[in-house]
Scaffold this motif. Structure first.
Motif, PDB file in Angstrom:
ATOM      1  N   GLN A  12       0.615  -1.237   0.043  1.00 21.61           N
ATOM      2  CA  GLN A  12       0.229  -0.030  -0.178  1.00 21.61           C
ATOM      3  C   GLN A  12       0.826   1.206   0.134  1.00 21.61           C
ATOM      4  O   GLN A  12       2.201   0.841   0.232  1.00 21.61           O
ATOM      5  CB  GLN A  12      -1.034  -0.294   1.528  1.00 21.61           C
ATOM      6  N   ALA A  13       0.254   2.087  -0.506  1.00 14.69           N
ATOM      7  CA  ALA A  13       0.570   2.985  -0.432  1.00 14.69           C
ATOM      8  C   ALA A  13       1.453   3.617   0.883  1.00 14.69           C
ATOM      9  O   ALA A  13       0.571   3.536   2.110  1.00 14.69           O
ATOM     10  CB  ALA A  13      -0.085   5.158  -1.251  1.00 14.69           C
ATOM     11  N   GLY A  14       2.690   4.638   1.395  1.00 13.05           N
ATOM     12  CA  GLY A  14       2.458   4.409   2.376  1.00 13.05           C
ATOM     13  C   GLY A  14       4.131   3.332   3.169  1.00 13.05           C
ATOM     14  O   GLY A  14       4.269   3.401   3.935  1.00 13.05           O
ATOM     15  N   GLY A  15       4.267   2.367   2.737  1.00 17.17           N
ATOM     16  CA  GLY A  15       4.699   1.513   2.778  1.00 17.17           C
ATOM     17  C   GLY A  15       6.549   1.125   2.186  1.00 17.17           C
ATOM     18  O   GLY A  15       6.899   2.319   1.575  1.00 17.17           O
ATOM     19  N   TYR A  59      20.816   9.532  -6.542  1.00 14.73           N
ATOM     20  CA  TYR A  59      19.129   8.834  -6.549  1.00 14.73           C
ATOM     21  C   TYR A  59      18.224   9.892  -7.993  1.00 14.73           C
ATOM     22  O   TYR A  59      19.101  11.106  -8.076  1.00 14.73           O
ATOM     23  CB  TYR A  59      19.031   9.196  -5.399  1.00 14.73           C
ATOM     24  N   THR A  60      17.597   9.463  -8.366  1.00  9.76           N
ATOM     25  CA  THR A  60      17.062  10.417  -8.959  1.00  9.76           C
ATOM     26  C   THR A  60      16.508  11.147  -8.619  1.00  9.76           C
ATOM     27  O   THR A  60      15.931  10.852  -6.636  1.00  9.76           O
ATOM     28  CB  THR A  60      16.199   9.643  -9.946  1.00  9.76           C
ATOM     29  N   ASP A  61      15.656  12.374  -8.676  1.00  8.63           N
ATOM     30  CA  ASP A  61      15.237  13.313  -7.555  1.00  8.63           C
ATOM     31  C   ASP A  61      13.917  12.367  -7.017  1.00  8.63           C
ATOM     32  O   ASP A  61      14.046  12.831  -6.346  1.00  8.63           O
ATOM     33  CB  ASP A  61      15.107  14.988  -8.621  1.00  8.63           C
ATOM     34  N   SER A  62      13.751  11.916  -7.937  1.00  4.26           N
ATOM     35  CA  SER A  62      11.751  11.457  -6.881  1.00  4.26           C
ATOM     36  C   SER A  62      11.841  10.784  -6.201  1.00  4.26           C
ATOM     37  O   SER A  62      10.540  10.478  -5.170  1.00  4.26           O
ATOM     38  CB  SER A  62      10.923  10.621  -8.498  1.00  4.26           C
ATOM     39  N   VAL A  63      13.167  10.208  -6.118  1.00  4.19           N
ATOM     40  CA  VAL A  63      13.315   9.001  -4.805  1.00  4.19           C
ATOM     41  C   VAL A  63      14.611   9.641  -3.892  1.00  4.19           C
ATOM     42  O   VAL A  63      14.507   8.855  -2.794  1.00  4.19           O
ATOM     43  CB  VAL A  63      13.395   7.807  -5.768  1.00  4.19           C
ATOM     44  N   LYS A  64      14.772  10.484  -3.830  1.00  9.80           N
ATOM     45  CA  LYS A  64      15.593  11.145  -2.667  1.00  9.80           C
ATOM     46  C   LYS A  64      14.872  11.685  -1.803  1.00  9.80           C
ATOM     47  O   LYS A  64      13.882  12.178  -1.439  1.00  9.80           O
ATOM     48  CB  LYS A  64      16.304  12.657  -3.334  1.00  9.80           C
ATOM     49  N   GLY A  65      15.241  10.774  -0.883  1.00 16.03           N
ATOM     50  CA  GLY A  65      14.850  10.680   0.344  1.00 16.03           C
ATOM     51  C   GLY A  65      13.764  10.068   1.509  1.00 16.03           C
ATOM     52  O   GLY A  65      13.469   9.632   2.213  1.00 16.03           O
ATOM     53  N   LEU A  85       6.433   4.745  -0.039  1.00 11.55           N
ATOM     54  CA  LEU A  85       5.912   4.409  -1.248  1.00 11.55           C
ATOM     55  C   LEU A  85       5.046   4.621  -1.588  1.00 11.55           C
ATOM     56  O   LEU A  85       4.503   5.279  -1.758  1.00 11.55           O
ATOM     57  CB  LEU A  85       5.926   2.912  -1.191  1.00 11.55           C
ATOM     58  N   LYS A  86       5.297   5.086  -2.966  1.00 12.49           N
ATOM     59  CA  LYS A  86       3.605   6.266  -3.929  1.00 12.49           C
ATOM     60  C   LYS A  86       3.188   5.499  -5.086  1.00 12.49           C
ATOM     61  O   LYS A  86       4.010   4.482  -5.355  1.00 12.49           O
ATOM     62  CB  LYS A  86       4.460   7.545  -4.517  1.00 12.49           C
ATOM     63  N   PRO A  87       1.993   5.615  -5.144  1.00  7.34           N
ATOM     64  CA  PRO A  87       1.725   4.438  -6.750  1.00  7.34           C
ATOM     65  C   PRO A  87       2.358   4.498  -7.781  1.00  7.34           C
ATOM     66  O   PRO A  87       2.085   4.046  -8.855  1.00  7.34           O
ATOM     67  CB  PRO A  87      -0.274   5.049  -6.588  1.00  7.34           C
ATOM     68  N   GLU A  88       3.271   5.675  -8.286  1.00  5.53           N
ATOM     69  CA  GLU A  88       3.770   6.408  -9.218  1.00  5.53           C
ATOM     70  C   GLU A  88       5.583   5.709  -9.371  1.00  5.53           C
ATOM     71  O   GLU A  88       6.109   5.359 -10.215  1.00  5.53           O
ATOM     72  CB  GLU A  88       4.033   7.334  -9.587  1.00  5.53           C
ATOM     73  N   VAL A 118       7.309  -4.566  -8.709  1.00  3.79           N
ATOM     74  CA  VAL A 118       7.074  -3.426  -7.659  1.00  3.79           C
ATOM     75  C   VAL A 118       5.760  -2.963  -8.187  1.00  3.79           C
ATOM     76  O   VAL A 118       5.013  -2.310  -9.206  1.00  3.79           O
ATOM     77  CB  VAL A 118       7.949  -2.660  -7.087  1.00  3.79           C
ATOM     78  N   THR A 119       4.683  -3.185  -7.740  1.00  2.00           N
ATOM     79  CA  THR A 119       3.083  -2.539  -7.099  1.00  2.00           C
ATOM     80  C   THR A 119       2.746  -1.620  -5.825  1.00  2.00           C
ATOM     81  O   THR A 119       2.802  -2.642  -5.482  1.00  2.00           O
ATOM     82  CB  THR A 119       2.132  -3.403  -7.335  1.00  2.00           C
ATOM     83  N   VAL A 120       2.583  -0.669  -6.056  1.00  2.00           N
ATOM     84  CA  VAL A 120       2.193   0.093  -5.067  1.00  2.00           C
ATOM     85  C   VAL A 120       0.591   0.657  -5.328  1.00  2.00           C
ATOM     86  O   VAL A 120       0.051   1.486  -6.089  1.00  2.00           O
ATOM     87  CB  VAL A 120       2.626   1.504  -4.713  1.00  2.00           C
ATOM     88  N   SER A 121       0.388   0.091  -4.374  1.00  3.05           N
ATOM     89  CA  SER A 121      -1.976   0.237  -4.186  1.00  3.05           C
ATOM     90  C   SER A 121      -2.324   2.162  -3.610  1.00  3.05           C
ATOM     91  O   SER A 121      -1.565   1.930  -2.768  1.00  3.05           O
ATOM     92  CB  SER A 121      -2.509  -1.021  -3.323  1.00  3.05           C
ATOM     93  N   SER A 122      -2.985   2.262  -3.912  1.00  4.32           N
ATOM     94  CA  SER A 122      -3.655   4.267  -3.153  1.00  4.32           C
ATOM     95  C   SER A 122      -4.568   3.988  -2.266  1.00  4.32           C
ATOM     96  O   SER A 122      -4.278   2.685  -2.019  1.00  4.32           O
ATOM     97  CB  SER A 122      -3.890   4.709  -4.671  1.00  4.32           C
TER      98      SER A 122
END
Length: 122
Positions: A12-15, A59-65, A85-88, A118-122
């Motif tokens: 799930q998102a946030g996991g 790291y690519t910017d979208s995953v930093k941190g 983790l985010k759905p994107e 990897v699948t992230v559900s919202s």
């Protein structure tokens, strides 16, 4: 060198998930290792990379941190710890290796693992 990626799944998102990339058939500490990902209908994109000794990471910017790449040369394994983790982030994640230089370009990597979903559900 042969690469085997594992650790993907549905979360799930946030996991969190931790991916592993185990290498065989080569001198592991000669290789720069990177993670890429590819979502349906999109090009393969760079996620993170780690230097031969593990001192330098990128790291690519979208995953930093949120994501952390690490390696254990004694175990011939690189890890990608993914938090918040985010759905994107949903994609097939691939590990890749090369001996020349750190790069964000997939074409610079000669060796690839088979990918882990990897699948992230919202």
């Amino acid at each position: 060198v042969q690469l085997q990626a594992s650790g993907g799944g549905l979360v799930q998102a946030g996991g969190s998930l931790k991916l592993s990339c185990e290498a065989s058939g080569g001198t592991f500490d000669m290789f720069i290792i990177a993670w890429f990902r590819q979502a349906p209908g999109r090009e393969r994109e760079f996620v993170a990379s780690i230097s031969r000794t593990g001192v330098y990471t990128y790291y690519t910017d979208s995953v930093k941190g949120r994501f952390t790449i690490s390696r254990d040369n004694a175990k011939n394994t690189v890890y990608l710890q993914m938090n918040s983790l985010k759905p994107e982030d949903t994609a097939v994640y691939y590990c890749a290796a090369q001996i020349m230089r750190t790069s964000v370009s997939a074409s610079d990597y000669a060796y690839w693992g088979q990918g882990t979903q990897v699948t992230v559900s919202s």
